[in-house]
Motif scaffolding. Structure first.
Motif, PDB file in Angstrom:
ATOM      1  N   UNK A   1      47.149  47.658  71.592  1.00 15.47           N
ATOM      2  CA  UNK A   1      46.315  48.812  70.948  1.00 15.47           C
ATOM      3  C   UNK A   1      47.140  49.130  69.724  1.00 15.47           C
ATOM      4  N   UNK A   2      46.337  49.071  68.579  1.00 20.69           N
ATOM      5  CA  UNK A   2      46.874  49.396  67.248  1.00 20.69           C
ATOM      6  C   UNK A   2      45.685  49.766  66.083  1.00 20.69           C
ATOM      7  N   UNK A   3      46.220  50.098  65.140  1.00 22.87           N
ATOM      8  CA  UNK A   3      45.247  50.832  64.069  1.00 22.87           C
ATOM      9  C   UNK A   3      45.518  50.033  62.704  1.00 22.87           C
ATOM     10  N   UNK A   4      44.582  50.060  61.961  1.00 20.60           N
ATOM     11  CA  UNK A   4      44.814  49.355  60.487  1.00 20.60           C
ATOM     12  C   UNK A   4      43.825  50.435  59.580  1.00 20.60           C
ATOM     13  N   UNK A   5      44.686  50.985  58.676  1.00 19.92           N
ATOM     14  CA  UNK A   5      43.869  51.719  57.510  1.00 19.92           C
ATOM     15  C   UNK A   5      44.224  51.177  56.069  1.00 19.92           C
ATOM     16  N   UNK A   6      43.226  50.951  55.282  1.00 20.18           N
ATOM     17  CA  UNK A   6      43.331  50.100  54.001  1.00 20.18           C
ATOM     18  C   UNK A   6      42.313  50.919  52.990  1.00 20.18           C
ATOM     19  N   UNK A   7      42.838  51.247  51.797  1.00 25.17           N
ATOM     20  CA  UNK A   7      42.181  52.049  50.970  1.00 25.17           C
ATOM     21  C   UNK A   7      42.480  51.130  49.530  1.00 25.17           C
ATOM     22  N   UNK A   8      41.516  51.227  48.797  1.00 25.75           N
ATOM     23  CA  UNK A   8      41.462  50.295  47.727  1.00 25.75           C
ATOM     24  C   UNK A   8      40.746  51.111  46.468  1.00 25.75           C
ATOM     25  N   UNK A   9      41.380  50.772  45.094  1.00 26.43           N
ATOM     26  CA  UNK A   9      40.734  51.416  44.009  1.00 26.43           C
ATOM     27  C   UNK A   9      40.546  50.282  42.991  1.00 26.43           C
ATOM     28  N   UNK A  10      39.126  49.978  42.760  1.00 28.77           N
ATOM     29  CA  UNK A  10      38.580  49.068  41.794  1.00 28.77           C
ATOM     30  C   UNK A  10      38.157  49.551  40.720  1.00 28.77           C
ATOM     31  N   UNK A  11      38.471  49.021  39.377  1.00 24.94           N
ATOM     32  CA  UNK A  11      37.868  49.591  38.307  1.00 24.94           C
ATOM     33  C   UNK A  11      37.407  48.208  37.445  1.00 24.94           C
ATOM     34  N   UNK A  12      36.302  48.645  36.479  1.00 35.06           N
ATOM     35  CA  UNK A  12      35.821  47.458  35.752  1.00 35.06           C
ATOM     36  C   UNK A  12      35.303  48.141  34.329  1.00 35.06           C
ATOM     37  N   UNK A  13      35.633  47.444  33.375  1.00 37.10           N
ATOM     38  CA  UNK A  13      35.529  48.194  31.985  1.00 37.10           C
ATOM     39  C   UNK A  13      35.174  46.916  31.042  1.00 37.10           C
ATOM     40  N   UNK A  14      34.173  47.281  30.135  1.00 36.49           N
ATOM     41  CA  UNK A  14      34.027  46.291  29.213  1.00 36.49           C
ATOM     42  C   UNK A  14      33.940  47.079  27.827  1.00 36.49           C
ATOM     43  N   UNK A  15      35.176  46.820  27.060  1.00 40.55           N
ATOM     44  CA  UNK A  15      35.471  47.368  25.922  1.00 40.55           C
ATOM     45  C   UNK A  15      34.638  47.084  24.727  1.00 40.55           C
ATOM     46  N   UNK A  16      34.125  45.720  25.044  1.00 41.06           N
ATOM     47  CA  UNK A  16      32.899  45.188  23.638  1.00 41.06           C
ATOM     48  C   UNK A  16      32.252  44.502  24.432  1.00 41.06           C
ATOM     49  N   UNK A  17      31.043  45.453  25.021  1.00 40.57           N
ATOM     50  CA  UNK A  17      29.700  44.843  25.777  1.00 40.57           C
ATOM     51  C   UNK A  17      29.206  43.541  25.100  1.00 40.57           C
ATOM     52  N   UNK A  18      29.146  43.650  23.610  1.00 41.10           N
ATOM     53  CA  UNK A  18      28.607  42.236  23.196  1.00 41.10           C
ATOM     54  C   UNK A  18      29.347  41.171  23.250  1.00 41.10           C
ATOM     55  N   UNK A  19      30.651  41.111  23.352  1.00 45.40           N
ATOM     56  CA  UNK A  19      31.568  40.285  23.418  1.00 45.40           C
ATOM     57  C   UNK A  19      31.681  39.803  24.755  1.00 45.40           C
ATOM     58  N   UNK A  20      31.285  40.644  25.771  1.00 48.40           N
ATOM     59  CA  UNK A  20      31.298  40.042  27.149  1.00 48.40           C
ATOM     60  C   UNK A  20      32.799  39.823  27.977  1.00 48.40           C
ATOM     61  N   UNK A  21      33.520  40.833  27.500  1.00 52.01           N
ATOM     62  CA  UNK A  21      34.848  40.767  28.180  1.00 52.01           C
ATOM     63  C   UNK A  21      35.114  42.006  29.108  1.00 52.01           C
ATOM     64  N   UNK A  22      35.495  41.811  30.356  1.00 50.62           N
ATOM     65  CA  UNK A  22      35.584  42.398  31.277  1.00 50.62           C
ATOM     66  C   UNK A  22      37.175  42.628  31.876  1.00 50.62           C
ATOM     67  N   UNK A  23      37.856  44.229  31.600  1.00 50.15           N
ATOM     68  CA  UNK A  23      39.078  44.368  32.082  1.00 50.15           C
ATOM     69  C   UNK A  23      38.591  44.915  33.736  1.00 50.15           C
ATOM     70  N   UNK A  24      39.385  44.146  34.368  1.00 54.34           N
ATOM     71  CA  UNK A  24      39.225  44.528  35.947  1.00 54.34           C
ATOM     72  C   UNK A  24      40.668  44.812  36.774  1.00 54.34           C
ATOM     73  N   UNK A  25      40.617  45.882  37.479  1.00 56.27           N
ATOM     74  CA  UNK A  25      42.001  46.076  38.128  1.00 56.27           C
ATOM     75  C   UNK A  25      41.555  46.529  39.388  1.00 56.27           C
ATOM     76  N   UNK A  26      42.687  46.236  40.469  1.00 62.35           N
ATOM     77  CA  UNK A  26      42.571  46.589  41.922  1.00 62.35           C
ATOM     78  C   UNK A  26      44.011  47.235  42.268  1.00 62.35           C
ATOM     79  N   UNK A  27      43.865  48.224  42.950  1.00 60.13           N
ATOM     80  CA  UNK A  27      44.967  49.006  43.615  1.00 60.13           C
ATOM     81  C   UNK A  27      44.857  49.098  45.159  1.00 60.13           C
TER      82      UNK A  27
END
Length: 456
Positions: free
Chosen positions: A302-328
């Motif tokens: 008998x056991x329990x697991x709880x997982x929470x995650x925050x993920x972010x995606x940001x394109x500072x220069x859309x025409x350049x097609x660069x994505x800054x991605x992060x996960x906590x």
């Protein structure tokens, strides 16, 4: 139960032509699903999206620092529907059917089947079915909890800063005995998984319910004759002394030494503003998954697991097609947790092994009841090819990974975090299939990793 899961998959696969045929021969039905707050594809990405059905996949050699050299074959079928379908700008696909087989030189063998259907039968429900069988005679175990964050330690007490030196010393033989398999055990894992998700709040929120049916067969190498592979390719037979897994079992540090059932109920919540699920360029995805495992469900513990995650995606220069991605990400487990229950982390949309995402360390090098992760990537597209009806996009992806395992919630300090870094290549096929190839480095080790889909 496993037979029932198999039956579900085959019903879905063989009924799929009926769904696609109807979509092709009849006018596109209107959608009454509320997608008013969901982020659609940009005009540029929408123009690239294929209509109808198509195949993607890969077959060829592979390598892993954990399982050796071998071959992998993956086939994925997608059905996107028509461009005039109201769902078309909001879905990665309407159906995805996949099959995978991998064999590696160190005896690793894996089969997998997948069926995923967002907005199934034009309802707010998403159904996902997975079947997996894994046979891994070199599954790795380095202990559990806070102590795994310490340097590698030989049974004689010697510590090492480099995995290569540690492995070389373990492979030494003396009087016909060895410690070569000190961190290995023989794993056979059979898994069936069904999840059902429902959209709320205009497509921003999804609630999830599901079940896992999972059986672990664990074999220990203590006092058995093993093959010792030394540097340079020489091989010999020797009697294996006590493994780390056996030591921890005898000292009462772990449960689950004999394997068994690990069946569970899943409950989840997610908040999603991403524009394109397989390769997000903007938006965020936050989720919480609760996994309840009980003897009442046929499990050993008998056991329990709880997982929470925050993920972010940001394109500072859309025409350049660069994505800054992060996960906590943070995982907490409570109860009588078998060690094999700590070899993976479950999210609402995927599962990873151990402290999944630590590229540059061995598989399952760090694990424990409490796990914290941080991953950061910069994805820069540099080339696009369009042979015939197919679209291939290429991006480089430098990354940094951070992770920490702990015995207790209060023990999760800012000290002794594992750090790895590197760079990879992302090959996106028709916007849906992402091949991720990464070279990861750490102060302890390095490795080359390949998987289908983004790590986050």
């Amino acid at each position: 139960m496993f037979v029932r899961f198999t039956t579900i998959v085959f019903i879905c696969i063989f009924s799929f032509p009926v769904f696609t045929q109807d979509a092709k021969t009849e006018p596109t039905p209107k959608s009454d699903i509320d997608l008013s707050k969901k982020t659609p594809l940009s005009e540029r990405e929408l123009a690239k999206k294929k209509e109808g059905g198509y195949l993607t996949g890969i077959a060829g050699p592979g390598s892993s620092p954990d399982t050796g050299f071998g071959a992998t074959a993956i086939m994925l079928y997608y059905y996107n529907g028509k461009k005039d379908d109201p769902l078309f700008p909001y879905t990665p696909y309407l159906h995805n059917i996949g099959a995978l087989v991998t064999y590696m030189s160190r005896g690793f063998l894996q089969f997998g089947l997948l069926w995923d259907a967002p907005y199934f039968l034009r309802t707010p429900y998403r159904i996902t079915v997975e079947l997996w069988y894994t046979m891994n005679p070199v599954a790795q175990y380095y202990g559990v909890g806070t102590k795994t964050m310490q340097p590698l330690r030989h049974p004689d007490g010697t510590t090492y800063s480099r995995m290569e030196d540690y492995d070389d010393d373990l492979r030494q033989t003396s009087a016909g005995t060895t410690y070569s398999h000190y961190n290995y055990y023989d794993l056979k894992d059979t898994l069936g998984k069904l999840t059902i998700q429902r959209d709320f709040s205009g497509g921003l929120i999804r609630l999830l319910g599901g079940v896992n049916v999972d059986y672990f067969n664990i074999g220990d190498y203590s006092n058995k004759t093993v093959t010792v592979a030394k540097t340079g390719g020489a091989r010999s037979k020797a009697n294996m002394l006590t493994t780390r897994l056996k030591e921890d079992q005898l000292s009462g540090k772990i449960l689950g030494f004999n394997g068994g059932w690990n069946n569970s109920i899943l409950l989840g919540f997610s908040y999603d503003t991403r524009d394109l699920e397989p390769y997000p360029r903007t938006g965020m995805f936050h989720d919480i998954l609760l996994m309840y495992t009980s003897k009442a469900l046929g499990s050993q513990y008998d056991w329990t697991e709880a997982t929470t995650a925050l993920r972010f995606y940001y394109s500072p220069f859309p025409k350049f097609d660069m994505v800054l991605a992060g996960r906590l990400s943070y995982t907490a487990r409570f109860g009588d947790i078998p060690f094999y229950g700590m070899t993976g982390i479950r999210y609402t949309d995927k599962s990873t092994t151990s402290m999944g995402g630590m590229r540059g360390y061995r598989d399952r090098r760090f694990m424990g009841p409490f796990i914290a992760l941080a991953n950061f990537e910069t994805r820069i597209k540099f080339m696009q090819l369009k042979p015939g009806e197919q679209l291939f996009e290429f991006a480089i992806a430098p990354f940094i990974d951070l992770g920490r395992a702990s015995d207790t919630m209060t023990g999760m300090t800012f000290e002794d975090w594992a750090l790895s870094y590197g760079a990879g290549l992302r090959i996106t096929w028709n916007q849906s299939t992402v091949f991720a190839l990464d070279f990861g480095f750490s102060s302890e080790d390095f490795g080359f990793y390949m998987q289908v889909r983004q790590i986050f």
